[in-house]
Design a protein around this motif. Structure first.
Motif, mmCIF file in Angstrom:
data_model
loop_
_atom_site.group_PDB
_atom_site.id
_atom_site.type_symbol
_atom_site.label_atom_id
_atom_site.label_comp_id
_atom_site.label_asym_id
_atom_site.label_seq_id
_atom_site.Cartn_x
_atom_site.Cartn_y
_atom_site.Cartn_z
ATOM 1 N N TYR A 233 0.822 -1.222 0.000
ATOM 2 C CA TYR A 233 0.000 0.000 0.000
ATOM 3 C C TYR A 233 0.849 1.263 0.000
ATOM 4 O O TYR A 233 0.498 2.252 -0.640
ATOM 5 C CB TYR A 233 -0.935 -0.017 1.213
ATOM 6 N N ILE A 266 -1.010 4.309 -1.795
ATOM 7 C CA ILE A 266 -0.989 5.578 -1.067
ATOM 8 C C ILE A 266 -0.583 6.760 -1.938
ATOM 9 O O ILE A 266 -0.950 7.905 -1.665
ATOM 10 C CB ILE A 266 -0.042 5.444 0.160
ATOM 11 N N HIS A 267 0.168 6.499 -3.007
ATOM 12 C CA HIS A 267 0.636 7.578 -3.889
ATOM 13 C C HIS A 267 -0.315 7.835 -5.048
ATOM 14 O O HIS A 267 -0.053 8.704 -5.882
ATOM 15 C CB HIS A 267 2.026 7.231 -4.435
ATOM 16 N N LEU A 269 -4.119 8.192 -4.891
ATOM 17 C CA LEU A 269 -5.461 8.289 -4.318
ATOM 18 C C LEU A 269 -6.222 9.491 -4.866
ATOM 19 O O LEU A 269 -7.180 9.969 -4.264
ATOM 20 C CB LEU A 269 -5.376 8.386 -2.786
ATOM 21 N N LYS A 277 -5.469 8.787 4.060
ATOM 22 C CA LYS A 277 -4.666 7.633 3.639
ATOM 23 C C LYS A 277 -4.877 6.424 4.543
ATOM 24 O O LYS A 277 -4.969 5.293 4.070
ATOM 25 C CB LYS A 277 -3.187 8.024 3.600
ATOM 26 N N TYR A 281 -6.797 2.652 3.668
ATOM 27 C CA TYR A 281 -6.160 1.364 3.958
ATOM 28 C C TYR A 281 -7.063 0.484 4.814
ATOM 29 O O TYR A 281 -7.248 -0.704 4.526
ATOM 30 C CB TYR A 281 -4.833 1.608 4.688
ATOM 31 N N GLU A 332 6.704 6.176 5.425
ATOM 32 C CA GLU A 332 5.280 6.083 5.110
ATOM 33 C C GLU A 332 4.641 4.901 5.836
ATOM 34 O O GLU A 332 3.506 4.990 6.302
ATOM 35 C CB GLU A 332 5.071 5.934 3.594
ATOM 36 N N LEU A 336 1.544 5.045 8.541
ATOM 37 C CA LEU A 336 0.349 4.202 8.371
ATOM 38 C C LEU A 336 0.119 3.357 9.613
ATOM 39 O O LEU A 336 -1.023 3.218 10.081
ATOM 40 C CB LEU A 336 0.516 3.305 7.140
#
Length: 426
Positions: A233, A266-267, A269, A277, A281, A332, A336
């Motif tokens: 993700y 995630i990059h 969306l 974000k 998920y 990242e 998350l």
């Protein structure tokens, strides 16, 4: 309010009866995961599939009713054990004990409704409650027999849901604290050896089960899939260079492309306007795992492999790929993880509250070492420990976090009970 022992027992008995009626009146709930348990698939730990197999073998066509009845009976028994342990260590008076019984039974009546569900949570909740009851009694009474009683139940719990592995270090912490004060290390040597051996024993049971049922002496193959989901993700297109193995490279390329196309990276969306974000998920976890990751993982494996062999090969591949993928996107991934953790707490305010209780009880146990502080610290550690584990490989939804929903209620009841005692004594 004063409640006699007889009134308490009658009230709890009525609660159990109402719980049975509520569960038996509702139909059995089948989930996408239910098939895996019923069919004893290789990616399911042995505890719950064996439990279902026994009920199917004994009750046949009456499986649904028998399952609901037995799951509820085990749940009520676990609540009875927990309440008995609370009374044994004089943690709550009869009134607050009665109130707390209602809280413990709520998962059977609302939300997850575990009595009606074909999910491992139905069994693991009851096992967890029993283990924690013995933990509480052990920490207060320092009677090692309480810990001995907990260990076989914990073993069954671990082969049902391995997320509770954190209960082993919690037990070691309790022993450490007791011995720090009592200086009786020799007294607990056997208990420490048994705790150390428990993961080995449960792993052996897990592997033996798969050898008997699937002819493969392996641990349940699904950990890698859970861990790599968050890693995929947060990954970016340059991560392809991390992998030198042709199969792993193809798996990454196809999976990354599939995630981008479905706006599950995630990059990428943009199509989800103002989307958070972490929430994407959490809401899409199953679609990420069972969509691009599982499908593309299977696609790069040799088609001659059986279904079980594919699960095993996919487990090995995802485990190998997870670590470098996480490390290359560690910033990242960490964000998350923290966001997932906060969601598991129920929000930032709730997280701060639990951390505050943890800090206060830690300071209190060091300064005073009273029963109240010891229990509050243990409860905080149990709740936080579960969330720390769950948030690593899964989405911290209620299905995986509800086990400790009662912690805040018990904390409040303990504090109110202590306040009532002081008022009464004054």
């Amino acid at each position: 309010m004063k409640v006699s022992n007889k009134q308490r027992n009658i009230f709890i008995g009525m609660l159990f009866l109402l719980t049975f009626v509520a569960v038996l009146r509702k139909p059995t709930i089948y989930f996408p995961d239910s098939t895996g348990y019923l069919n004893m698939m290789i990616n399911r730990t042995p505890g719950y599939p064996i439990f279902l197999k026994l009920i199917t073998s004994i009750f046949g066509s009456n499986f649904d009713v028998a399952l609901r009845f037995i799951q509820t009976a085990i749940g009520c028994f676990s609540v009875y054990i927990f309440i008995r342990k609370i009374r044994q260590v004089r943690l709550l008076n009869n009134f607050y004990t009665s109130c707390f019984s209602v809280v413990l039974l709520l998962p059977f009546l609302v939300g997850v409704r575990i009595g009606n569900s074909i999910l491992s949570e139905a069994l693991s909740y009851a096992l967890y409650i029993i283990v924690i009851g013995y933990y509480l009694a052990f920490f207060i009474s320092k009677n090692k027999k309480e810990l001995y009683y907990a260990l076989p139940i914990l073993g069954i719990l671990l082969i049902t849901r391995y997320q509770f592995i954190y209960l082993i270090p919690v037990a070691f912490l309790m022993i450490f604290w007791i011995n720090l004060k009592e200086k009786q290390w020799k007294t607990y040597r056997i208990a420490m050896v048994l705790l150390f051996c428990l993961p080995i024993a449960t792993s052996l049971v897990d592997r033996t089960y798969h050898k008997v049922v699937h002819n493969r002496f392996i641990s349940t193959p699904w950990t890698g899939m859970n861990i790599i989901t968050a890693a995929f993700y947060v990954s970016d297109v340059e991560d392809e260079a991390i992998f030198e193995d042709a199969q792993e490279k193809e798996f990454f390329q196809n999976t990354y492309k599939g995630l981008v196309e479905k706006n599950l990276n995630i990059h990428h969306l943009e199509a989800r306007k103002n989307a958070d974000k972490t929430m994407v998920y959490i809401q899409e976890f199953a679609n990420i795992t069972m969509g691009p990751i599982f499908k593309n993982g299977n696609a790069v494996l040799a088609q001659s492999l059986s279904e079980d062999e594919k699960y095993i090969a996919l487990e090995k591949m995802t485990k190998r790929m997870s670590k470098p993928l996480i490390l290359d996107n560690f910033s990242e991934w960490t964000k998350l993880y923290i966001g997932n953790l906060i969601y598991g707490f129920g929000g930032i305010k709730q997280m701060v509250l639990y951390l505050f209780i943890l800090l206060c009880s830690f300071v209190g146990i060091i300064k005073y070492n009273t029963k109240t502080y010891k229990i509050l610290l243990l409860l905080s550690v149990l709740l936080i420990g579960n969330l720390l584990i769950v948030s690593i490989g899964m989405h911290a939804i209620i299905r995986f976090t509800f086990y400790n929903d009662w912690v805040l209620f018990l904390t409040i009841f303990i504090l109110l009970n202590s306040l009532n005692k002081k008022l009464y004594e004054s």
